[in-house]
Design a protein around this motif. Structure first.
Motif, PDB file in Angstrom:
ATOM      1  N   THR A  42       0.633  -0.853   0.275  1.00  0.00           N
ATOM      2  CA  THR A  42       0.168  -0.436  -0.105  1.00  0.00           C
ATOM      3  C   THR A  42       0.936   1.085  -0.076  1.00  0.00           C
ATOM      4  OG1 THR A  42       0.187  -0.456   2.543  1.00  0.00           O
ATOM      5  CG2 THR A  42      -1.730  -0.915   1.404  1.00  0.00           C
ATOM      6  N   ASP A  43       2.477   1.315   0.189  1.00  0.00           N
ATOM      7  CA  ASP A  43       2.609   1.969   0.441  1.00  0.00           C
ATOM      8  C   ASP A  43       4.428   2.347   0.073  1.00  0.00           C
ATOM      9  OD1 ASP A  43       1.871   4.117   3.195  1.00  0.00           O
ATOM     10  OD2 ASP A  43       1.376   2.112   3.529  1.00  0.00           O
ATOM     11  N   LEU A  44       5.225   3.037  -1.037  1.00  0.00           N
ATOM     12  CA  LEU A  44       5.970   3.692  -2.203  1.00  0.00           C
ATOM     13  C   LEU A  44       6.815   4.208  -1.815  1.00  0.00           C
ATOM     14  CD1 LEU A  44       7.406   1.822  -4.053  1.00  0.00           C
ATOM     15  CD2 LEU A  44       6.285   3.135  -5.938  1.00  0.00           C
ATOM     16  N   ARG A  45       7.963   3.771  -0.877  1.00  0.00           N
ATOM     17  CA  ARG A  45       8.670   5.157  -1.021  1.00  0.00           C
ATOM     18  C   ARG A  45       9.800   5.250  -1.748  1.00  0.00           C
ATOM     19  NH1 ARG A  45       8.294   4.715   5.887  1.00  0.00           N
ATOM     20  NH2 ARG A  45       7.169   5.366   6.336  1.00  0.00           N
ATOM     21  N   ARG A 302       5.257  -1.481   3.297  1.00  0.00           N
ATOM     22  CA  ARG A 302       6.029  -0.233   2.142  1.00  0.00           C
ATOM     23  C   ARG A 302       7.000  -1.071   1.496  1.00  0.00           C
ATOM     24  NH1 ARG A 302       4.607   0.395   7.090  1.00  0.00           N
ATOM     25  NH2 ARG A 302       6.259   0.084   8.299  1.00  0.00           N
ATOM     26  N   ALA A 303       6.934  -1.287   0.745  1.00  0.00           N
ATOM     27  CA  ALA A 303       8.117  -1.098  -0.185  1.00  0.00           C
ATOM     28  C   ALA A 303       8.865   0.644  -0.548  1.00  0.00           C
ATOM     29  CB  ALA A 303       7.810  -1.595  -1.954  1.00  0.00           C
ATOM     30  N   ARG A 304      10.599   0.060  -1.066  1.00  0.00           N
ATOM     31  CA  ARG A 304      11.781   1.409  -1.586  1.00  0.00           C
ATOM     32  C   ARG A 304      11.908   1.351  -2.645  1.00  0.00           C
ATOM     33  NH1 ARG A 304      10.941   0.430   4.117  1.00  0.00           N
ATOM     34  NH2 ARG A 304      10.853   2.437   5.158  1.00  0.00           N
ATOM     35  N   LEU A 305      11.997   2.330  -2.828  1.00  0.00           N
ATOM     36  CA  LEU A 305      12.628   2.856  -4.601  1.00  0.00           C
ATOM     37  C   LEU A 305      14.087   3.235  -4.729  1.00  0.00           C
ATOM     38  CD1 LEU A 305      12.632   1.535  -7.842  1.00  0.00           C
ATOM     39  CD2 LEU A 305      10.709   3.752  -8.106  1.00  0.00           C
ATOM     40  N   SER A 306      14.695   2.837  -5.664  1.00  0.00           N
ATOM     41  CA  SER A 306      15.529   3.782  -4.767  1.00  0.00           C
ATOM     42  C   SER A 306      15.851   4.688  -5.850  1.00  0.00           C
ATOM     43  CB  SER A 306      17.324   2.769  -4.642  1.00  0.00           C
ATOM     44  OG  SER A 306      17.892   1.476  -6.270  1.00  0.00           O
ATOM     45  N   THR A 307      16.805   5.445  -5.902  1.00  0.00           N
ATOM     46  CA  THR A 307      17.146   6.540  -6.999  1.00  0.00           C
ATOM     47  C   THR A 307      17.512   6.691  -8.135  1.00  0.00           C
ATOM     48  OG1 THR A 307      17.398   8.966  -7.171  1.00  0.00           O
ATOM     49  CG2 THR A 307      19.238   7.007  -6.452  1.00  0.00           C
ATOM     50  N   LEU A 311      14.037  -2.099  -6.697  1.00  0.00           N
ATOM     51  CA  LEU A 311      13.658  -2.054  -5.196  1.00  0.00           C
ATOM     52  C   LEU A 311      14.151  -3.125  -4.268  1.00  0.00           C
ATOM     53  CD1 LEU A 311      10.081  -2.000  -5.058  1.00  0.00           C
ATOM     54  CD2 LEU A 311      10.024  -3.850  -6.056  1.00  0.00           C
ATOM     55  N   TYR A 312      13.577  -2.287  -3.159  1.00  0.00           N
ATOM     56  CA  TYR A 312      14.149  -3.018  -1.872  1.00  0.00           C
ATOM     57  C   TYR A 312      12.233  -3.451  -0.943  1.00  0.00           C
ATOM     58  CZ  TYR A 312      18.453  -1.244  -2.498  1.00  0.00           C
ATOM     59  OH  TYR A 312      20.619  -1.693  -3.458  1.00  0.00           O
ATOM     60  N   LEU A 313      12.236  -4.544  -0.493  1.00  0.00           N
ATOM     61  CA  LEU A 313      11.357  -4.250   0.074  1.00  0.00           C
ATOM     62  C   LEU A 313      11.248  -4.383   1.232  1.00  0.00           C
ATOM     63  CD1 LEU A 313      10.707  -7.374  -1.712  1.00  0.00           C
ATOM     64  CD2 LEU A 313       9.779  -5.833  -2.154  1.00  0.00           C
ATOM     65  N   CYS A 314      12.648  -4.387   2.054  1.00  0.00           N
ATOM     66  CA  CYS A 314      12.851  -3.745   3.573  1.00  0.00           C
ATOM     67  C   CYS A 314      13.837  -2.878   3.745  1.00  0.00           C
ATOM     68  CB  CYS A 314      13.396  -4.813   4.316  1.00  0.00           C
ATOM     69  SG  CYS A 314      13.491  -5.647   5.754  1.00  0.00           S
ATOM     70  N   LEU A 315      13.384  -2.141   5.082  1.00  0.00           N
ATOM     71  CA  LEU A 315      14.423  -0.860   5.189  1.00  0.00           C
ATOM     72  C   LEU A 315      16.067  -1.545   5.532  1.00  0.00           C
ATOM     73  CD1 LEU A 315      15.062   2.440   5.511  1.00  0.00           C
ATOM     74  CD2 LEU A 315      13.940   1.553   7.802  1.00  0.00           C
ATOM     75  N   PHE A 316      15.860  -2.185   6.362  1.00  0.00           N
ATOM     76  CA  PHE A 316      16.584  -3.228   6.707  1.00  0.00           C
ATOM     77  C   PHE A 316      17.782  -4.583   5.533  1.00  0.00           C
ATOM     78  CE2 PHE A 316      14.842  -2.180  10.264  1.00  0.00           C
ATOM     79  CZ  PHE A 316      15.916  -1.500  10.496  1.00  0.00           C
ATOM     80  N   ALA A 317      17.090  -4.531   4.363  1.00  0.00           N
ATOM     81  CA  ALA A 317      17.476  -5.315   2.962  1.00  0.00           C
ATOM     82  C   ALA A 317      18.936  -5.060   2.455  1.00  0.00           C
ATOM     83  CB  ALA A 317      16.655  -4.631   1.637  1.00  0.00           C
ATOM     84  N   SER A 318      19.260  -6.540   1.761  1.00  0.00           N
ATOM     85  CA  SER A 318      21.037  -6.502   1.844  1.00  0.00           C
ATOM     86  C   SER A 318      21.327  -6.928   0.122  1.00  0.00           C
ATOM     87  CB  SER A 318      21.527  -7.481   2.756  1.00  0.00           C
ATOM     88  OG  SER A 318      21.155  -8.545   2.033  1.00  0.00           O
TER      89      SER A 318
END
Length: 380
Positions: A42-45, A302-307, A311-318
């Protein structure tokens, strides 16, 4: 990473990333997508830059991110059109909220143009997306009105102290706190509210600022500003995190409640990161984000998209999933949306819960584990 003249070499991005391609079995975009633990998307950063003009020790310490640090070239960054295309495809899978982050997102030139494009997007139900932005506030005074006019709805400001000496020490570039406060005032005047102010609490560094921060925002802004206290987290590899520097949120709440009685509030949305508390006298509310002592992985959506499109699925992803080749090699919207769906369906990340299961005697970062992505690269 740094050049050969530097003594410390810590790349900002983990060495590996998954090659993304359209899955053999298509994943349709129905607006309802769940991972392996049943959590919806539901959330994309979205990180729009890897640069920041602050050098906070818990995020971009100066001994790593110095004048020799090699940032991503502009050609590597996603264009505004590429970001908007991906955001539209994420929305087709159920994303309703987009938060622009960095680095410091207001350093990205013409960011208002991106916001205007994102403001045109709609959910499968036809609703506009919720558009927010997290900033250190340094450029907010002169940009607030333009951001609101472009379609931004809210801002979150990172502010770790009201004491000017402490704040200048923490941002490590001698930036005055008065300018951040002026930016918050400008954001309120522009209608970018309610404003959220995030304070990372680090034991032994700024814990004495908890009550002054609470007093200030109660007295000056009341319900127009929601002050949130964040536990110092073990993100990335550069901040030298130690568990004994974490001040549990329960102690933060107790300190404030001793002076200003608090009553608990219900979450406003599923998967909300902050526990909310209202001042009993009606003077507004605070929140606490307790990812170390009270992990909330179980409902993280939440998912995170880098600049540059990972696509990263966790703030602590490796490891991330690189979407940029699909964008630039002619993949169709259907193929990219299907790849996003396939990635999310395979997600089982719950780093903070696993850390909590190890217990306080085993809370230090594991030197043998894959190095985690830096928070400054994908936003907090």
């Amino acid at each position: 990473m740094k050049n050969s003249s530097s003594s410390t070499v810590i790349p900002i991005v983990p060495a590996g990333h998954a090659v993304v391609a359209a899955p053999d079995v298509a994943v349709p975009a129905t607006g309802l997508l769940a991972d392996r633990l049943g959590r919806p998307l539901t959330d994309l950063r979205i990180s729009v830059t890897d640069r920041c003009n602050f050098r906070c020790s818990y995020c971009m310490p100066k001994d790593v991110f110095d004048k020799d640090y090699q940032y991503l070239p502009h050609s590597a960054l996603l264009s505004f059109e590429e970001i908007t295309r991906l955001a539209r495809l994420f929305a087709s899978h159920g994303v309703r909220k987009i938060r622009l982050t960095g680095g410091e997102p207001l350093l990205r030139k013409h960011i208002e143009g991106l916001i205007a494009q994102l403001a045109e997007l709609r959910t499968p139900d036809g609703d506009p997306l919720e558009l927010t932005l997290t900033t250190n506030g340094s450029l907010l005074k002169r940009k607030a009105a333009g951001l609101q006019a472009a379609g931004l709805q809210r801002v979150t400001v990172s502010l770790d102290s009201l004491d000017d000496a402490v704040f200048r020490h923490m941002n490590d570039v001698d930036f005055p706190v008065a300018d951040v406060l002026a930016g918050i005032d400008a954001a309120i005047a522009a209608g970018l509210g309610p404003i959220k102010v995030n304070m990372v609490v680090k034991r032994g560094t700024n814990e004495q600022e908890i009550l002054p921060m609470a007093r200030y925002f109660r007295e000056h802004h009341g319900g127009k500003v929601v002050l949130r206290f964040i536990e110092y987290m073990d993100v990335g590899a550069t901040n030298g995190w130690r568990m004994d520097e974490v001040l549990p949120s329960a102690e933060v709440v107790a300190r404030i409640a001793a002076e200003f009685p608090l009553v608990p509030l219900e979450a406003t949305t599923p998967g909300e990161t902050a526990q909310r508390w209202a001042y009993a006298d009606g003077g507004g509310e605070i929140g606490v984000i307790s990812s170390v002592t009270q992990a909330f992985c179980h409902d993280c959506s939440r998912a995170r998209l880098s600049t540059e499109g990972k696509l990263y699925l966790c703030l602590f992803a490796s490891q991330g999933h690189d979407l940029r080749p699909m964008l630039r090699d002619g993949a169709s919207d259907g193929d990219i949306a299907s790849a996003i769906g396939h990635i999310w369906q395979g997600r089982a990340d719950r780093y903070s819960e696993l850390r909590a299961l190890r217990g306080p005697d085993d809370s230090a970062p594991d030197a043998t584990a894959p190095r985690r992505v830096e928070m400054s690269y994908i936003g907090g």
